[in-house]
Design an enzyme around this catalytic site. Structure first.
Site, PDB file in Angstrom:
ATOM      1  CG  HIS A  23      -2.141   0.843   1.080  1.00 23.22           C
ATOM      2  ND1 HIS A  23      -2.142   2.172   1.428  1.00 23.22           N
ATOM      3  CD2 HIS A  23      -3.392   0.581   0.623  1.00 23.22           C
ATOM      4  CE1 HIS A  23      -3.351   2.679   1.216  1.00 23.22           C
ATOM      5  NE2 HIS A  23      -4.127   1.733   0.719  1.00 23.22           N
ATOM      6  CB  CYS A  24       3.813   2.226   2.044  1.00 26.61           C
ATOM      7  SG  CYS A  24       3.144   2.406   3.697  1.00 26.61           S
ATOM      8  CG  MET A  25       6.623   0.086  -1.472  1.00 27.53           C
ATOM      9  SD  MET A  25       7.704  -1.290  -1.931  1.00 27.53           S
ATOM     10  CE  MET A  25       6.580  -2.677  -1.830  1.00 27.53           C
TER      11      MET A  25
END
EC number: 3.5.3.6
Length: 409
Positions: free
Chosen positions: A397-399
């Site tokens: 999700h962060c990437m």
């Protein structure tokens, strides 16, 4: 035809932006990584292989993947874009007047792809043999010092900008070490041919003004659908920013409800998506120890000028989210294992999954307990290696910065 806009957390993902590990990560050391907001140094070669695998697995599912270095290099081929970026990065306030004057002509003549690599990977004294001779100050500094620091957190493309329904915010980041990331996104959205003339708005943040106490990072922002946006307010996102974003969305009638989610402030739960993410239309994975403490405040538009009213909500966050999506309830998959294992898997981004379509997510392979529970709940879990990529404290999700995602409801 490419579209723009993110209308849910789990609808079909069509276009996404990522940033591969590169020069910025090669320059991380045990001595400087914490100043650059990275918890550890990477084995860069392996991280690159794992990131390539991540990209490939998204592409195999039909996702168009745009890469930051490529986008920035293509953007900086435009002289107006180059001036926009360098006028804001190469200044006396940032570098000192003598160094700025010595560096600017060198950067003006640099090929666009190389300039993009330096804007992300940083510029060390050792990169400046021609410029160094023109500056007494540069000659006196150690070869390993940075005149432009690397920004390795570009690996986590979720944060510097976020697409909310039919537009995007350019986010003023909490820590100064990350603020150059937002400037890069602004340049790309303004000047890259993909975005130039695109059918979208920049809701907020496209300004050189100081934002003072207003900071926001995309890991806290979730346009979940049905006109509702969740925004976590924890370590990195402040109520001053949330109010301005809500006002901008309401003014344009882009959203009908913004839910501020007040979180405990901790490094392990720096963003909402580190403890809560969607896996299907009615399935979320969460770290209950934190999510159970979240207090929700719903904002609704009051007038056409974007003013709004705030209603505190004493219900559990899961009930608030289910009601916003017109669902009877959410099915939950908590971080797996016993209390020790669950805390480890949350730290290793077990709840930070990215949905490629309803019921299909990408997760780190190391979070075996949580992944098993997701599969038992009917979720297809595509795994990638997380031993290196996860060292900066971010998962799938962060990437990813979704640029075009379908509605799910």
């Amino acid at each position: 035809m490419r579209g723009f806009g993110v209308h849910s957390e789990v609808g079909k993902l069509r276009t996404v932006m990522v940033c591969r590990p590169s020069l910025a990560h090669q320059r991380l050391t045990p001595a400087n990584c914490h100043d650059l907001l990275f918890d550890d140094v990477l084995w860069v070669h392996e991280a690159q292989k794992d990131h390539f695998d991540f990209v490939l697995k998204m592409q195999e599912r039909g996702v168009e993947v745009l890469e930051l270095h490529d986008l920035l290099g293509q953007t900086l081929a435009n002289q107006q874009a180059r001036d926009f970026l360098l006028d804001r990065r190469i200044t006396p306030n940032v570098l000192g007047s003598q160094i700025a004057e010595a560096m600017r002509p060198w950067l003006d003549e640099m090929p666009a792809a190389q300039l993009a690599a330096f804007m992300i990977g940083g510029i060390a004294i050792s990169d400046l043999p021609e410029v160094k001779a023109k500056s007494l100050m540069l000659s006196a500094l150690p070869e390993t010092d940075f005149v432009i620091p690397p920004i390795p957190n570009t690996l986590f493309q979720r944060d510097p900008s976020c697409w909310i329904y039919g537009g995007v915010t350019c986010n003023p980041m909490f820590w100064p070490a990350r603020r150059a990331e937002t400037l890069i996104q602004r340049a790309i959205y303004k000047f890259h041919p993909i975005f130039l003339g695109g059918d979208f708005q920049i809701w907020w943040g496209d300004s050189d003004q100081p934002f003072a106490n207003a900071s926001m990072e995309g890991g806290d922002v979730m346009p979940i659908g049905n006109g509702t946006v969740l925004i976590g307010m924890g370590e990195r996102t402040t109520y001053q920013a949330v109010g301005q974003v809500a006002q901008a969305l309401f003014r344009s009638k882009a959203a009908k409800r913004v839910v501020g989610c007040l979180m405990p402030k901790s490094r392990a739960a720096m963003h909402l998506d580190t403890v809560f993410s969607f896996c299907d239309r009615d399935v979320v994975t969460l770290f209950a120890e934190v999510v159970d403490q979240v207090r929700c405040y719903s904002m609704y538009p009051k007038d056409d000028d974007g003013t709004f009213e705030i209603h505190p909500d004493n219900r559990p966050m899961l009930d608030v989210v289910a009601e916003a999506l017109d669902l009877p309830q959410l099915r939950t998959v908590e971080t797996g294992g016993n209390s020790y294992q669950a805390e480890r898997e949350q730290w290793d981004d077990g709840n930070n999954v990215v949905a490629l379509e309803p019921g299909v997510v990408v997760a780190y392979d190391r979070n075996t307990y949580t992944n098993t529970l997701l599969r038992k709940a009917g979720i297809e879990v595509i795994t990638i290696r997380g031993s290196e990529l996860g060292r900066g404290r971010g998962g799938g999700h962060c990437m990813t910065c979704p640029i075009w995602r379908d509605p799910a409801y």
